[in-house]
Design an enzyme around this catalytic site. Structure first.
Site, PDB file in Angstrom:
ATOM      1  N   ASP A 260      -3.972   2.110  -2.149  1.00  0.00           N
ATOM      2  CA  ASP A 260      -3.323   3.383  -2.485  1.00  0.00           C
ATOM      3  C   ASP A 260      -4.344   4.501  -2.347  1.00  0.00           C
ATOM      4  O   ASP A 260      -5.224   4.676  -3.203  1.00  0.00           O
ATOM      5  CB  ASP A 260      -2.762   3.313  -3.902  1.00  0.00           C
ATOM      6  CG  ASP A 260      -1.808   2.133  -4.069  1.00  0.00           C
ATOM      7  OD1 ASP A 260      -1.030   1.876  -3.145  1.00  0.00           O
ATOM      8  OD2 ASP A 260      -1.865   1.463  -5.105  1.00  0.00           O
TER       9      ASP A 260
ATOM     10  N   SER B  37      -2.343  -3.646  -3.030  1.00  0.00           N
ATOM     11  CA  SER B  37      -1.791  -2.391  -2.542  1.00  0.00           C
ATOM     12  C   SER B  37      -2.911  -1.363  -2.414  1.00  0.00           C
ATOM     13  O   SER B  37      -3.477  -0.918  -3.407  1.00  0.00           O
ATOM     14  CB  SER B  37      -0.712  -1.872  -3.511  1.00  0.00           C
ATOM     15  OG  SER B  37      -0.142  -0.680  -3.027  1.00  0.00           O
TER      16      SER B  37
ATOM     17  N   SER C 292       0.806  -1.221   0.000  1.00  0.00           N
ATOM     18  CA  SER C 292       0.000   0.000   0.000  1.00  0.00           C
ATOM     19  C   SER C 292       0.838   1.270   0.000  1.00  0.00           C
ATOM     20  O   SER C 292       2.029   1.263   0.307  1.00  0.00           O
ATOM     21  CB  SER C 292      -1.001   0.066   1.163  1.00  0.00           C
ATOM     22  OG  SER C 292      -1.883  -1.033   1.138  1.00  0.00           O
TER      23      SER C 292
END
Length: 386
Positions: free
Chosen positions: A295, A293, A255
């Site tokens: 984001d 991830s 992330s």
């Protein structure tokens, strides 16, 4: 070149110390704190070695606190917007931010399982420092990235007191990068990652404005890594213990939390537009955006201080009961978008460069970016003069 552009306060090298070129004009500290009023503080937790025992460590984590208007300005509402590029993560408080377009709380960043203590710590800190705000209602902003490769993430190591300490430690000026605060246990492109920051000065004719970016960088697969436009993943494919752990941690997982600050007067929608540009800066460093991830990005403007406050009203509205806000015309936003992209790219590389190898739980090792090999590869491509 200014010393603050080359090294962190602790003397760790930044990307420009290696001769890596970047576009745009950085501020004095090349940091989010170049935006007047913005303060950053850390609590860093490092203890123990060897085999992990839940609740006992080893510990490689911490808390980062960002105060948009410093201590004195906490509780005053400013324009803000957020963008979730990939929602496999958490940032609290954004439902109200989306509704009102306003931010009046500090921003805390830590590990995935420490969002609760950070949320509580913000409330405790506001009760102590801004009781008038606390007597109404608070929706703290607490965000996270996953540090379970190096850290005993399921242990209750981050407490509300650590969040309060990070808020108390917040200062302006040059700030530390790499493995500090919430970035302590993070990895980026399967190298040691963590915190990175950069800024750009935007000329607006009659005056200059500043755009600053702060990233908790914990994303990217090794094969993707690109620096200064040069693909380096294949050249640096060896010594990759993190992705050898891929049975439990898919390549590219982790992330990225990004905070964007500017002193340019903006509407909430324009702040959101800045937040949407962060992925373009990350893409310059190679990432395609992994499913694993999360984001998430938040941008705010320190101008028009308290113009968007939503406090309980008093009495009946009169002729003066209107809010007013200045803003950059939408048609003149392009230079601010460019500044976000440039600063986000450099912040990623700063997070990688300002780091050393770290050993964490169960002997898990996160190698540092090999500076000499990066420099040699960029020299071979003519990006850095030989």
């Amino acid at each position: 070149m200014s010393e603050t552009l080359l090294v962190t306060p602790a003397g760790k090298p930044r990307a420009r110390a290696l001769g890596i070129p970047f576009t745009g004009n950085p501020g004095r500290f090349n940091a989010i704190t170049d935006v007047p009023g913005v303060e950053v503080g850390y609590t860093t937790l490092i203890s123990g070695d060897g085999k992990m025992e839940i609740g006992k460590g080893p510990v490689r984590t911490g808390v980062t606190a960002i105060l948009p208007l410093g201590r004195e300005g906490a509780g005053q509402a400013i324009a803000a917007g957020h963008h979730s590029f990939n929602g496999n993560g958490e940032m609290t408080g954004v439902s109200w931010l989306e509704e009102s377009g306003a931010l009046n709380m500090p921003i805390l960043i830590s590990n995935t399982h420490a969002v609760g203590p950070c949320h509580r710590g913000t409330i405790d800190w506001m009760v102590r420092n801004k009781p008038d705000v606390a007597n109404q209602w608070m929706l703290p902003v607490a965000a996270e990235t996953w540090d379970g490769y190096l850290n005993d993430i399921n242990g209750p190591h981050v407490t509300s007191a650590h969040a309060v300490a990070a808020l108390d430690a917040a200062r302006n000026g040059a700030i530390e990068e790499g493995s500090v605060g919430g970035g302590t246990g993070m990895n980026c492109y399967a190298f040691k990652g963590g915190n990175g920051t950069a800024s750009r000065v935007v000329n607006y004719g009659h005056r200059d404005y500043t755009v600053g970016v702060f990233l908790q960088a914990n994303f990217g697969s090794r094969k993707e890594l690109t620096i200064a436009g040069v693909p380096l993943g294949a050249k640096l494919a060896d010594d990759n213990p993190i992705e050898a752990f891929a049975a439990n941690l898919p390549a590219g997982a982790g992330s990225c939390i990004g905070i964007i600050a500017t002193d340019a007067p903006l509407l909430p929608g324009q702040c959101k537009a800045l937040a949407r540009r962060v992925p373009l800066g990350l893409a310059r460093t190679g990432t395609a955006g992994s499913h694993f991830s999360g984001d998430i990005f938040l941008a705010f403007s320190t101008a028009n201080r308290d113009a968007l406050n939503g406090r309980f009203p008093k009495g009946e509205p009169d002729a003066g009961a209107y809010g007013h806000i200045d803003f950059i015309p939408w048609g003149r936003m392009d230079d601010f978008y460019t500044a976000v992209v440039q600063a986000a790219e450099e912040a990623v590389v700063n997070a990688l460069v300002a780091n050393a190898e770290m050993i964490g739980r169960d002997g898990h090792r996160s190698p540092n970016l090999p500076h000499d090999r990066v420099v040699n590869a960029l020299k071979t491509r003519g990006v850095i003069a030989s």
